[in-house]
Enzyme design. Sequence first.
Site, short mmCIF file in Angstrom:
data_model
loop_
_atom_site.label_atom_id
_atom_site.label_comp_id
_atom_site.label_asym_id
_atom_site.label_seq_id
_atom_site.Cartn_x
_atom_site.Cartn_y
_atom_site.Cartn_z
N GLY A 65 0.79 -1.22 0.00
CA GLY A 65 0.00 0.00 0.00
C GLY A 65 0.82 1.26 0.00
O GLY A 65 0.28 2.36 0.04
N CYS A 66 2.14 1.14 -0.03
CA CYS A 66 3.01 2.31 0.08
C CYS A 66 3.93 2.40 -1.12
O CYS A 66 4.56 1.42 -1.49
CB CYS A 66 3.84 2.24 1.36
SG CYS A 66 2.85 2.04 2.85
N GLY A 67 4.01 3.58 -1.71
CA GLY A 67 4.75 3.69 -2.96
C GLY A 67 6.20 4.07 -2.83
O GLY A 67 7.02 3.69 -3.64
#
Length: 246
Positions: free
Chosen positions: A96-98
């Site tokens: 969920g984290c880029g």
Amino acid sequence: MLKKVHCVRLDGDKAELEDEIAEEVPLVIFVNGKHFSTAMISPQMREEFVTGHLFTEGIIDGPVDIESLKVESNTAKVLTRHSTTFLESRKVILSGCGSTSSFLDKKKLPKICSNLMLDRTMVLNAMKAVLRSDNFKRSGGFHSCGLFNESGAIIVVDDIGRHNALDKVIGFGLIRNLDLKDTFIATTGRISSDVALKCARANIPVIASKGAVTTLAVEIAENSGLTTAGFVRGNKMNIYSGGRIN
């Protein structure tokens, strides 16, 4: 991308059954022998993901900077034609984290150069194409992201992470030497600051989402020339920045 697992369903009665869920795998990325990051992704299009991810994170300026890229099992080894510098290993990037970027200098934001103008119908149709994902319908465990031009869909990708899906479509375009200034993005994921920055770095002038847009994403978009559209549903959308959708 989907795997069958055993589960117990409670719905009034109790039943044991096989269910399809999204597959998630680690991809450990080494750049010039140094660990850059470990990303949790859906297993398809790993080369496109690595290329797009390194580009949107500012490690390379394009595929021409890559001397070799080898993906074996859950490891990607990249050799670049020029020396690269990054402050530290990114360790693990969850699905969920880029990225780990936490500071943005407005003066250094990329400026989008494009003459692309879109009729709203093109954007609405693009979102409909993205929402037709069979993987999502079967599991509910994916984000979908598509790269489009005025003629329609170039590619639509499913991934457990919205950033991953965006990196994959950008990598797809870069590897095939597409002129990204003539393209736009439609995605199921919200448009956050790092998503907006990825589009700006890729010179993609428009991004539309089924979901929301954050304040910092709008600020980045306004400073880089990115058009952002949120809550693209049915025949409606909210334009938060830019004027490329009529």
